[in-house]
Design a protein around this motif. Structure first.
Motif, PDB file in Angstrom:
ATOM      1  N   UNK A 196       0.838  -1.207   0.000  1.00 42.30           N
ATOM      2  CA  UNK A 196       0.000   0.000   0.000  1.00 42.30           C
ATOM      3  C   UNK A 196       0.874   1.258   0.000  1.00 42.30           C
ATOM      4  N   UNK A 197       1.967   1.217   0.751  1.00 37.05           N
ATOM      5  CA  UNK A 197       2.901   2.350   0.774  1.00 37.05           C
ATOM      6  C   UNK A 197       3.453   2.601  -0.634  1.00 37.05           C
ATOM      7  N   UNK A 198       3.777   1.526  -1.313  1.00 41.41           N
ATOM      8  CA  UNK A 198       4.331   1.630  -2.671  1.00 41.41           C
ATOM      9  C   UNK A 198       3.295   2.223  -3.628  1.00 41.41           C
ATOM     10  N   UNK A 199       2.080   1.668  -3.581  1.00 39.86           N
ATOM     11  CA  UNK A 199       1.029   2.125  -4.507  1.00 39.86           C
ATOM     12  C   UNK A 199       0.587   3.557  -4.208  1.00 39.86           C
ATOM     13  N   UNK A 200       0.752   3.980  -2.959  1.00 41.45           N
ATOM     14  CA  UNK A 200       0.379   5.346  -2.566  1.00 41.45           C
ATOM     15  C   UNK A 200       1.264   6.380  -3.262  1.00 41.45           C
ATOM     16  N   UNK A 201       2.458   5.967  -3.641  1.00 39.76           N
ATOM     17  CA  UNK A 201       3.414   6.917  -4.208  1.00 39.76           C
ATOM     18  C   UNK A 201       4.031   6.349  -5.489  1.00 39.76           C
ATOM     19  N   UNK A 202       3.185   6.205  -6.518  1.00 38.57           N
ATOM     20  CA  UNK A 202       3.615   5.888  -7.885  1.00 38.57           C
ATOM     21  C   UNK A 202       4.250   4.515  -8.077  1.00 38.57           C
ATOM     22  N   UNK A 203       4.172   3.656  -7.086  1.00 41.67           N
ATOM     23  CA  UNK A 203       4.807   2.343  -7.223  1.00 41.67           C
ATOM     24  C   UNK A 203       6.321   2.389  -7.079  1.00 41.67           C
ATOM     25  N   UNK A 204       6.821   3.537  -6.631  1.00 43.28           N
ATOM     26  CA  UNK A 204       8.282   3.722  -6.543  1.00 43.28           C
ATOM     27  C   UNK A 204       8.878   2.944  -5.361  1.00 43.28           C
ATOM     28  N   UNK A 205       9.966   2.208  -5.638  1.00 43.91           N
ATOM     29  CA  UNK A 205      10.701   1.492  -4.585  1.00 43.91           C
ATOM     30  C   UNK A 205      12.157   1.939  -4.601  1.00 43.91           C
TER      31      UNK A 205
END
Ligand SMILES: *Cc1c(COP(=O)(O)O)cnc(C)c1O
Length: 384
Positions: A196-205
């Motif tokens: 969810x954290x990833x999807x919240x911000x453009x999928x950026x890792x």
């Protein structure tokens, strides 16, 4: 306001330290391991559905007595939506209807991927029972708790996720606490929180090892997300609001009890029950004998400048969900929809204002009773 101004003086004004603190505060309040703040509950529902793998062709089941976002976010994932009938007294998902639908779906091979109970008006659904069904039929549970921050289910705060994968709260101004706009997804599962954290911000890792090898600027994107971030000054407001939550709910409870006493002699169904202590009293919904009386009372209150409302027009009646069932398929929800009216209830409501609502409502009901006394019928008074 002071907290918001202080946050605006900080070096960073969008998602930063304040968001992390607000997440921790809500997680602690409800007893969840992880919290993901976002810019609305609508975004939070989408994050939860996607993190749980809701994809094209899969089914999400929910209550038709909810705000459109609960079901629309499933459509945004390409999934199919099925509505389950609600209990005509509480407006919550009917466990009998859910059980029957699951038995049928098991035979047809159309079992849901996700079931979303909505804690309508702040009154928790029977989560232990829904949890047992989830185990038996293999679906995940997402709680739409937009009405239910501060409520308790089966002795635990809503949001602890004891019987669900994710619980979503809203911080829209009409809800228990506000950040202007905002929401949060709570979970006990680290894997879901991470996604969810990833999807919240453009999928950026960003991975330190990779940055070491390739340069500090490096990040990886494997799936398309959104910008669903909350700002730090909203989070500061949220944390200040959270400190006042118990007081807000206590005030709602006092006002609900006042409604109960003052409306008790009218031919209405009132929302009180034995488990009132677990209810967050987001909405105070009364039920009239029929839709004609409800309409007249509604018009009278609106005319007097009082914000009466109907929660909700059932979602199967919206063109968006054509094909998801006819009104006759949902007798419990139809009964509720035809008779319900939401009266003003919020912490700033004064006792004089509340008395004015009661006086107008009582006068209108009485005049309808008098006009129909030659043979018209009113329901028996009482409490649901
Ligand atoms: C308010 C609400 C939402 C949406 O919340 P937002 O924060 O406005 O996106 C979703 N479900 C229910 C039941 C709501 O009442």
């Amino acid at each position: 306001m002071a907290a918001v101004v202080a946050a605006l003086h900080a070096a960073r004004i969008t998602q930063g330290e304040e968001v992390a603190r607000f997440e921790q505060a809500v997680a602690d309040y409800v007893g969840a391991a992880h919290a993901v703040a976002c810019n609305s509950a609508t975004s939070g529902l989408w994050l939860a559905y996607r993190a749980l793998g809701l994809v094209a062709g899969s089914w999400l089941w929910t209550s038709p007595n909810t705000f459109v976002a609960t079901a629309a976010m499933a459509l945004q994932c390409g999934a199919r939506v099925r509505f389950i009938d609600t209990d005509p007294a509480s407006g919550n998902l009917s466990l009998e209807a859910l059980q029957a639908a699951l038995e049928q779906a098991e035979r047809d091979g159309t079992l849901p991927r996700i079931v979303v109970p909505v804690h309508f008006a702040g009154r928790p659904c029977d989560m232990a029972a829904i949890g047992r069904l989830a185990e038996r039929y293999g679906f995940d549970v997402v709680e739409d708790a937009a009405h239910a921050l501060g409520a308790r289910a089966a002795g635990e705060p809503v949001g602890s996720c004891r019987y669900s994968a994710v619980t979503v709260f809203s911080f829209h101004p009409v809800k228990a606490i506000t950040t202007g706009e905002g929401g949060m997804a709570l979970t006990q599962r680290a894997d879901l929180a991470e996604r969810m954290v990833r999807l919240r911000s453009h999928g950026v890792v960003r991975q330190p090892a990779q940055q070491q090898a390739l340069g500090g600027w490096h990040y990886t994107v494997e799936e398309a997300g959104f910008n669903f971030r909350l700002t730090d000054f909203q989070a500061a407001l949220g944390r200040a609001q959270l400190a006042r939550l118990d007081g807000f709910i206590e005030r709602r409870r006092v006002l609900a009890e006042r409604y109960r006493k003052r409306l008790a002699d009218l031919p209405l169904q009132l929302p009180h029950r034995e488990d009132d202590a677990s209810c967050a009293w987001h909405l105070y919904v009364v039920q009239f004998a029929d839709s004609a009386i409800r309409r007249q009372v509604y018009e009278r209150l609106i005319e007097a400048g009082i914000g009466a409302q109907l929660h909700y027009v059932p979602l199967y009646r919206q063109p968006l969900f054509i094909g998801a069932g006819q009104p006759e398929d949902f007798p419990g929800c139809e009964q509720y929809y035809n008779r319900a009216l939401t009266l003003p209830l919020h912490p700033q409501l004064s006792e004089q204002e509340q008395d004015r609502v009661v006086t107008l409502l009582a006068a209108q009901v009485k005049s309808i009773c008098d006009a129909t006394s030659q043979g018209g019928s009113m329901p028996e008074q009482g409490v649901v």
